[in-house]
Design a protein around this motif. Structure first.
Motif, PDB file in Angstrom:
ATOM      1  N   ALA A  52       6.915   7.446  -2.507  1.00 63.32           N
ATOM      2  CA  ALA A  52       5.910   6.501  -2.022  1.00 63.32           C
ATOM      3  C   ALA A  52       5.495   5.546  -3.134  1.00 63.32           C
ATOM      4  N   ALA A  53       5.310   6.077  -4.336  1.00 62.36           N
ATOM      5  CA  ALA A  53       4.936   5.233  -5.463  1.00 62.36           C
ATOM      6  C   ALA A  53       6.044   4.240  -5.786  1.00 62.36           C
ATOM      7  N   ALA A  54       7.303   4.698  -5.732  1.00 57.21           N
ATOM      8  CA  ALA A  54       8.434   3.819  -6.010  1.00 57.21           C
ATOM      9  C   ALA A  54       8.484   2.666  -5.014  1.00 57.21           C
ATOM     10  N   ALA A  55       8.133   2.939  -3.760  1.00 55.80           N
ATOM     11  CA  ALA A  55       8.111   1.876  -2.749  1.00 55.80           C
ATOM     12  C   ALA A  55       7.090   0.800  -3.113  1.00 55.80           C
ATOM     13  N   GLY A  56       6.060   1.200  -3.855  1.00 56.70           N
ATOM     14  CA  GLY A  56       5.045   0.257  -4.309  1.00 56.70           C
ATOM     15  C   GLY A  56       5.319  -0.299  -5.690  1.00 56.70           C
ATOM     16  N   GLY A  57       6.508  -0.029  -6.210  1.00 61.81           N
ATOM     17  CA  GLY A  57       6.873  -0.561  -7.516  1.00 61.81           C
ATOM     18  C   GLY A  57       6.351   0.233  -8.688  1.00 61.81           C
ATOM     19  N   ASP A  94       0.846  -1.199   0.000  1.00 58.98           N
ATOM     20  CA  ASP A  94       0.000   0.000   0.000  1.00 58.98           C
ATOM     21  C   ASP A  94       0.876   1.243   0.000  1.00 58.98           C
ATOM     22  N   TYR A  95       0.930   1.919  -1.131  1.00 63.05           N
ATOM     23  CA  TYR A  95       1.845   3.058  -1.218  1.00 63.05           C
ATOM     24  C   TYR A  95       1.364   4.232  -0.373  1.00 63.05           C
ATOM     25  N   VAL A  96       0.093   4.253   0.008  1.00 61.92           N
ATOM     26  CA  VAL A  96      -0.399   5.311   0.892  1.00 61.92           C
ATOM     27  C   VAL A  96       0.209   5.144   2.280  1.00 61.92           C
TER      28      VAL A  96
END
Length: 260
Positions: free
Chosen positions: A192-197, A160-162
């Motif tokens: 944050a988006a990068a953490a979610g791929g 969950d990128y949030v």
């Protein structure tokens, strides 16, 4: 339409070789791929700028097209951002990164051991090449040691990128910043988006061109754009305050919350 200077490696005197035929320049350069070896490196739009354009994270790749006066001019491979960075922040490409820093920061040591004095600290999502492990520490390129539990494989995608973005609540605002030490609104979304791929552009106006407009009900994770800013909805009606705001920004934020 004119090329976006933020994303186009072209100056009055020089352009990247791959732009030959599309951009007119007195000369062209093929470029040299370098690794960012500083923990965090400032990227400037022009030499001597007092304002940051962006920052480069340890382990990212930067293509250098020109070197002069201690600065390297080129383009960040991660998001295509163009600018000047200190030459000392770069080095010849080494081992391909295998992991990234999963915590908001990671101390690194000359030898493994909790009581050792750190030699440096890497920011969230810095990239490293792990070649061995011992006593709960990972040996990374350069000979440093990092607690293994603070790293994760580079291809890991957080669910969950949030939630990932929520880690950055309270981080100081820094125009052009891209780390937990200070960041701007679009960097929060990008990291944050990068953490979610999910790969995202660097600036909010570029991010506005990603995905598709919301035609139905809003939902957690939707992006909201207004007056040069971007935010992430925590739920259909909530846009969290992620940093200290100026009086004008607070007024704008309240207006947006009311509209939601």
């Amino acid at each position: 339409m004119a090329a976006d200077p933020r994303l186009t490696p072209a100056r009055n005197d020089l352009a990247a070789e791959h732009l030959r035929g599309a951009v007119e320049a007195p000369r062209y350069a093929r470029g040299e791929s370098c690794a960012v070896v500083a923990p965090l490196a400032d990227l400037l739009a022009e030499p001597g700028d007092l304002a940051l354009a962006s920052q480069l994270l340890h382990g990212e790749t930067f293509t250098v097209y020109d070197r002069s006066g201690g600065l390297a001019w080129g383009q960040c491979e991660t998001d295509g951002y163009v600018g000047y960075v200190a030459e000392t922040a770069l080095a010849t490409l080494g081992p391909v990164p295998t992991h990234r820093v999963a915590s908001l920061g990671a101390q690194v040591y000359a030898v493994p051991g909790l009581k050792q004095t750190p030699v440096s600290a890497l920011p969230w999502q810095a990239r490293v090449a792990v070649d061995s492990e011992a006593d709960g520490y990972a040996r990374i390129a350069g000979g440093w040691w990092c607690p293994a539990q603070l790293l994760e494989p580079l291809d890991t995608a957080e669910a969950d990128y949030v939630t990932s973005a929520g880690r950055l609540l309270g981080v100081p605002y820094l125009w052009g910043g891209r780390s937990q030490a200070g960041l701007d609104c679009s960097a929060l979304v990008q990291l944050a988006a990068a953490a979610g791929g999910i790969a995202m552009p660097r600036d909010s106006d570029l991010q506005a061109g990603c995905g598709a407009p919301v035609n139905g009900a809003r939902a957690r994770g939707d992006l909201v754009f207004w007056r040069g800013h971007v935010g992430i909805l925590a739920d259909a009606d909530t846009l969290p305050e992620t940093r200290r705001h100026s009086e004008m920004e607070l007024k704008q934020l309240k207006e947006l919350q009311t509209a939601l």
